[in-house]
Scaffold this motif. Structure first.
Motif, PDB file in Angstrom:
ATOM      1  N   GLU A 219       0.863  -1.188   0.000  1.00  0.00           N
ATOM      2  CA  GLU A 219       0.000   0.000   0.000  1.00  0.00           C
ATOM      3  C   GLU A 219       0.895   1.232   0.000  1.00  0.00           C
ATOM      4  O   GLU A 219       2.001   1.212   0.526  1.00  0.00           O
ATOM      5  N   PHE A 220       0.394   2.306  -0.554  1.00  0.00           N
ATOM      6  CA  PHE A 220       1.177   3.519  -0.693  1.00  0.00           C
ATOM      7  C   PHE A 220       0.736   4.566   0.321  1.00  0.00           C
ATOM      8  O   PHE A 220      -0.450   4.807   0.498  1.00  0.00           O
ATOM      9  N   VAL A 221       1.693   5.181   0.984  1.00  0.00           N
ATOM     10  CA  VAL A 221       1.432   6.163   2.022  1.00  0.00           C
ATOM     11  C   VAL A 221       1.171   7.507   1.361  1.00  0.00           C
ATOM     12  O   VAL A 221       1.952   7.961   0.526  1.00  0.00           O
ATOM     13  N   GLY A 222       0.078   8.150   1.734  1.00  0.00           N
ATOM     14  CA  GLY A 222      -0.246   9.476   1.214  1.00  0.00           C
ATOM     15  C   GLY A 222       0.713  10.527   1.733  1.00  0.00           C
ATOM     16  O   GLY A 222       1.522  10.291   2.623  1.00  0.00           O
ATOM     17  N   ARG A 223       0.626  11.713   1.209  1.00  0.00           N
ATOM     18  CA  ARG A 223       1.534  12.808   1.578  1.00  0.00           C
ATOM     19  C   ARG A 223       0.835  13.888   2.407  1.00  0.00           C
ATOM     20  O   ARG A 223       1.192  15.040   2.351  1.00  0.00           O
ATOM     21  N   HIS A 224      -0.179  13.538   3.195  1.00  0.00           N
ATOM     22  CA  HIS A 224      -0.932  14.536   3.944  1.00  0.00           C
ATOM     23  C   HIS A 224      -0.189  15.068   5.170  1.00  0.00           C
ATOM     24  O   HIS A 224      -0.614  16.018   5.786  1.00  0.00           O
ATOM     25  N   SER A 225       0.914  14.490   5.537  1.00  0.00           N
ATOM     26  CA  SER A 225       1.697  14.951   6.686  1.00  0.00           C
ATOM     27  C   SER A 225       3.177  14.801   6.373  1.00  0.00           C
ATOM     28  O   SER A 225       3.570  13.844   5.720  1.00  0.00           O
ATOM     29  N   ARG A 226       3.988  15.734   6.832  1.00  0.00           N
ATOM     30  CA  ARG A 226       5.421  15.636   6.584  1.00  0.00           C
ATOM     31  C   ARG A 226       6.091  14.622   7.493  1.00  0.00           C
ATOM     32  O   ARG A 226       7.143  14.110   7.186  1.00  0.00           O
ATOM     33  N   ARG A 227       5.519  14.322   8.627  1.00  0.00           N
ATOM     34  CA  ARG A 227       6.112  13.368   9.570  1.00  0.00           C
ATOM     35  C   ARG A 227       5.729  11.960   9.162  1.00  0.00           C
ATOM     36  O   ARG A 227       4.562  11.616   9.075  1.00  0.00           O
ATOM     37  N   SER A 228       6.711  11.120   8.897  1.00  0.00           N
ATOM     38  CA  SER A 228       6.441   9.775   8.383  1.00  0.00           C
ATOM     39  C   SER A 228       5.612   8.937   9.348  1.00  0.00           C
ATOM     40  O   SER A 228       4.751   8.172   8.923  1.00  0.00           O
ATOM     41  N   GLY A 229       5.839   9.055  10.647  1.00  0.00           N
ATOM     42  CA  GLY A 229       5.049   8.297  11.614  1.00  0.00           C
ATOM     43  C   GLY A 229       3.575   8.638  11.527  1.00  0.00           C
ATOM     44  O   GLY A 229       2.707   7.760  11.578  1.00  0.00           O
ATOM     45  N   ALA A 230       3.269   9.915  11.382  1.00  0.00           N
ATOM     46  CA  ALA A 230       1.881  10.353  11.258  1.00  0.00           C
ATOM     47  C   ALA A 230       1.269   9.848   9.957  1.00  0.00           C
ATOM     48  O   ALA A 230       0.102   9.431   9.928  1.00  0.00           O
ATOM     49  N   ARG A 231       2.024   9.878   8.863  1.00  0.00           N
ATOM     50  CA  ARG A 231       1.516   9.370   7.580  1.00  0.00           C
ATOM     51  C   ARG A 231       1.217   7.887   7.670  1.00  0.00           C
ATOM     52  O   ARG A 231       0.190   7.410   7.190  1.00  0.00           O
ATOM     53  N   ILE A 232       2.128   7.124   8.282  1.00  0.00           N
ATOM     54  CA  ILE A 232       1.936   5.677   8.409  1.00  0.00           C
ATOM     55  C   ILE A 232       0.711   5.389   9.263  1.00  0.00           C
ATOM     56  O   ILE A 232      -0.134   4.559   8.897  1.00  0.00           O
ATOM     57  N   ALA A 233       0.591   6.059  10.391  1.00  0.00           N
ATOM     58  CA  ALA A 233      -0.564   5.845  11.271  1.00  0.00           C
ATOM     59  C   ALA A 233      -1.864   6.166  10.547  1.00  0.00           C
ATOM     60  O   ALA A 233      -2.829   5.390  10.609  1.00  0.00           O
ATOM     61  N   HIS A 234      -1.889   7.289   9.854  1.00  0.00           N
ATOM     62  CA  HIS A 234      -3.098   7.682   9.121  1.00  0.00           C
ATOM     63  C   HIS A 234      -3.477   6.617   8.086  1.00  0.00           C
ATOM     64  O   HIS A 234      -4.647   6.244   7.970  1.00  0.00           O
ATOM     65  N   GLU A 235      -2.502   6.150   7.349  1.00  0.00           N
ATOM     66  CA  GLU A 235      -2.769   5.141   6.316  1.00  0.00           C
ATOM     67  C   GLU A 235      -3.280   3.839   6.943  1.00  0.00           C
ATOM     68  O   GLU A 235      -4.231   3.232   6.437  1.00  0.00           O
ATOM     69  N   LEU A 236      -2.670   3.393   8.027  1.00  0.00           N
ATOM     70  CA  LEU A 236      -3.123   2.161   8.683  1.00  0.00           C
ATOM     71  C   LEU A 236      -4.559   2.302   9.188  1.00  0.00           C
ATOM     72  O   LEU A 236      -5.371   1.375   9.044  1.00  0.00           O
ATOM     73  N   LEU A 237      -4.885   3.450   9.752  1.00  0.00           N
ATOM     74  CA  LEU A 237      -6.241   3.660  10.247  1.00  0.00           C
ATOM     75  C   LEU A 237      -7.249   3.730   9.103  1.00  0.00           C
ATOM     76  O   LEU A 237      -8.381   3.249   9.240  1.00  0.00           O
ATOM     77  N   GLU A 238      -6.853   4.293   7.961  1.00  0.00           N
ATOM     78  CA  GLU A 238      -7.736   4.293   6.787  1.00  0.00           C
ATOM     79  C   GLU A 238      -7.968   2.872   6.276  1.00  0.00           C
ATOM     80  O   GLU A 238      -9.083   2.508   5.937  1.00  0.00           O
ATOM     81  N   ILE A 239      -6.904   2.088   6.214  1.00  0.00           N
ATOM     82  CA  ILE A 239      -7.043   0.696   5.783  1.00  0.00           C
ATOM     83  C   ILE A 239      -7.947  -0.048   6.751  1.00  0.00           C
ATOM     84  O   ILE A 239      -8.830  -0.810   6.337  1.00  0.00           O
ATOM     85  N   ALA A 240      -7.759   0.165   8.043  1.00  0.00           N
ATOM     86  CA  ALA A 240      -8.591  -0.506   9.052  1.00  0.00           C
ATOM     87  C   ALA A 240     -10.064  -0.194   8.848  1.00  0.00           C
ATOM     88  O   ALA A 240     -10.915  -1.074   8.985  1.00  0.00           O
ATOM     89  N   ALA A 241     -10.381   1.035   8.496  1.00  0.00           N
ATOM     90  CA  ALA A 241     -11.777   1.414   8.262  1.00  0.00           C
ATOM     91  C   ALA A 241     -12.306   0.829   6.955  1.00  0.00           C
ATOM     92  O   ALA A 241     -13.456   0.387   6.884  1.00  0.00           O
ATOM     93  N   ASP A 242     -11.464   0.794   5.926  1.00  0.00           N
ATOM     94  CA  ASP A 242     -11.895   0.326   4.605  1.00  0.00           C
ATOM     95  C   ASP A 242     -12.052  -1.183   4.508  1.00  0.00           C
ATOM     96  O   ASP A 242     -12.850  -1.676   3.723  1.00  0.00           O
TER      97      ASP A 242
END
Length: 136
Positions: A69-92
């Protein structure tokens, strides 16, 4: 019911997979294993990692899907981007549990890139199992 398993290309990945397989077998649920990438083009190393994980899980007592899966660019901090992507996947994907690794970065690393595990724990609507770094 599905467990989201986040793996990185690091030394924690085998332990994360072991914990996820044990949990999935005990709960009789499937696994959705994901390796997050920064770029939209999966390089050969990422594809090889996916193939290795699929081979590793082939004989396990759980059904597993392995994805890049590809991490979006909505945050400059990689940890925040990874967390956001994982939570989106969890919801989807209708995830009922998340399993992920954690390697401490120290204060400077947390300030620079954030801490994905902490962010997922703080924001997740489902239980999260964090697999610590192996002791040497």
């Amino acid at each position: 019911m599905t467990i989201l398993v986040a793996v990185a290309d690091d030394s924690a990945a085998p332990r994360v997979l072991d914990v996820a397989v044990d949990l999935g077998a005990a709960l009789d649920v499937s696994l959705y294993v994901v390796h997050l990438l920064d770029d939209t083009d999966a390089d050969r190393a990422a594809e090889r990692m996916r193939d290795d994980i699929e081979a590793r899980l082939a004989d396990e007592p759980v059904t597993a899907t392995v994805a890049l899966e590809f991490v979006g660019r909505h945050s400059r901090r990689s940890g925040a981007r990874i967390a956001h992507e994982l939570l989106e996947i969890a919801a989807d994907v209708d995830i009922t549990h998340i399993v992920m690794g954690h390697e401490p970065k120290g204060l400077r690393g947390r300030l620079r890139s954030g801490d994905a595990a902490v962010a997922v724990i703080n924001e997740s609507a489902v239980p999260v199992t964090v697999v610590p770094r192996a002791e040497n």
